[in-house]
Design an enzyme around this catalytic site. Structure first.
Site, PDB file in Angstrom:
ATOM      1  N   ASP A 111       0.842  -1.194   0.000  1.00 45.90           N
ATOM      2  CA  ASP A 111       0.000   0.000   0.000  1.00 45.90           C
ATOM      3  C   ASP A 111       0.878   1.245   0.000  1.00 45.90           C
ATOM      4  O   ASP A 111       1.747   1.397   0.862  1.00 45.90           O
ATOM      5  CB  ASP A 111      -0.891  -0.014   1.248  1.00 45.90           C
ATOM      6  CG  ASP A 111      -1.821   1.189   1.305  1.00 45.90           C
ATOM      7  OD1 ASP A 111      -2.999   1.025   0.945  1.00 45.90           O
ATOM      8  OD2 ASP A 111      -1.372   2.278   1.708  1.00 45.90           O
TER       9      ASP A 111
ATOM     10  N   TYR B 217       3.412  10.268  -1.166  1.00 46.39           N
ATOM     11  CA  TYR B 217       4.422   9.842  -0.191  1.00 46.39           C
ATOM     12  C   TYR B 217       5.822  10.085  -0.721  1.00 46.39           C
ATOM     13  O   TYR B 217       6.250   9.520  -1.701  1.00 46.39           O
ATOM     14  CB  TYR B 217       4.271   8.355   0.129  1.00 46.39           C
ATOM     15  CG  TYR B 217       3.008   7.957   0.847  1.00 46.39           C
ATOM     16  CD1 TYR B 217       2.245   8.875   1.559  1.00 46.39           C
ATOM     17  CD2 TYR B 217       2.575   6.640   0.807  1.00 46.39           C
ATOM     18  CE1 TYR B 217       1.087   8.481   2.212  1.00 46.39           C
ATOM     19  CE2 TYR B 217       1.414   6.250   1.471  1.00 46.39           C
ATOM     20  CZ  TYR B 217       0.679   7.164   2.161  1.00 46.39           C
ATOM     21  OH  TYR B 217      -0.475   6.777   2.813  1.00 46.39           O
TER      22      TYR B 217
END
Length: 315
Positions: A28, A33
């Site tokens: 995931d 990010y």
């Protein structure tokens, strides 16, 4: 989340190799990010690390790959204050779930991940400013094009989730199969206004809709279960601290002693024992030590009596 930024690429790929070798299959990440790690970042570092790892190892088909869009800030440097993210300002500048942005974000993620499809694609933060019909129709087109297999929603309130499902049924659009929320053994304080932490109503909703999986992020609340001193002043405890938390932590400690494990490990095991709803707890280790400490949770078998005590604990 941290791979490619605070976790260097060598450590990240070692974790990934160990994870798959141990039988892991679910990964995931997200397109944002982790822009907040340093100035000049535009996010995507985690996806890029995964893409290079897939290309080098050929292990893409061994994993169920999830990523997310809609929560990338438009100008990360503008929401960093003294090197730390100002999350209130960040929330106001997310790129959102408009159709054009979703199509562009999926294509960008596919390129970074060096793959031709994403198994599960989340709306990362529910976007109240974009009509749900626009978002859902765009996602349906992305699924129809074969770029995404399934969709999910994250950081979403229960009433919105029900509206999403109604629209999908009405128009024949693919409905979410997964809801990713913050969820742990401790229970959020009564009266807390927080769209991201599972409350009693949302838990009941998920229990009565078994076509939805709960994917739990921050399941060990940054590791607070193993360290009383850390719990005393950790920001994560703000949503949980109180007599109920104290009672549950006490019972958790008893069970941990009985099974010869840490509190963090027992929490992960407890979550994996849940069947209504079925829960996938995510771990986000920064170091190899954290990864190696979390992995034994898979082998912890809790008895029915221990599960009953854990469930019943509380003030």
């Amino acid at each position: 989340m941290l791979m490619g930024t605070s976790t260097d690429e060598t450590t990240a790929t070692t974790m990934l190799d160990r994870y798959l070798d141990a039988g892991g299959t679910f990964l995931d990440t997200a397109n944002c990010y982790a822009w907040w790690h340093e100035r000049g970042s535009q996010g995507g570092e985690s996806e890029q690390v995964l893409g290079r790892w897939f290309a080098r190892t050929g292990r893409r088909d061994e994993v169920f790959l999830a990523t997310k869009g809609t929560a990338m800030v438009k100008d990360p440097d503008q929401v960093l204050v003294d090197g730390r993210p100002d999350w209130e300002r960040a929330y106001q500048s997310f790129d959102g779930a408009g159709a054009d942005n979703l199509r562009r974000s999926v294509d960008d993620s596919l390129r970074r991940l060096q793959t031709d499809h994403i198994d599960l694609y989340y709306v990362h933060v529910d976007d109240l400013s974009t009509p749900l019909e626009e978002t859902l129709e765009a996602l349906a087109g992305i699924v129809q094009a074969g770029k995404v297999r399934y969709i999910g929603w994250s950081n979403v309130r229960t009433w919105r989730l029900e509206r999403i499902r109604q629209l999908c049924a009405q128009h024949g659009w693919p409905a979410p199969v997964a809801v990713q929320q913050q969820h742990s053994y401790l229970r959020r304080k009564a009266g807390l206004r927080h769209a991201s932490i599972v409350d009693d109503e949302q838990l009941h909703y998920l229990q009565t809709h078994d076509d939805l999986m709960l994917v739990a992020y921050s399941p060990i609340l940054k590791g607070i279960y193993d360290d009383a001193e850390k719990r005393a002043d950790h920001p994560m405890m703000g949503a949980y601290a109180g007599p109920d938390a104290e009672a549950r932590i006490a019972t958790l400690g008893e069970i941990a002693d009985e099974v010869g494990a840490t509190g963090n490990q027992v929490v992960l095991a407890w979550l994996m024992h849940q069947t209504s709803p079925c829960i996938v707890p995510l771990i986000g280790p920064r170091t190899l030590e954290q990864f190696d400490t979390a992995l034994p949770a898979v082998d912890i078998k809790l008895t029915d009596e221990q599960l009953t005590r854990l469930d019943a604990a509380g003030a």
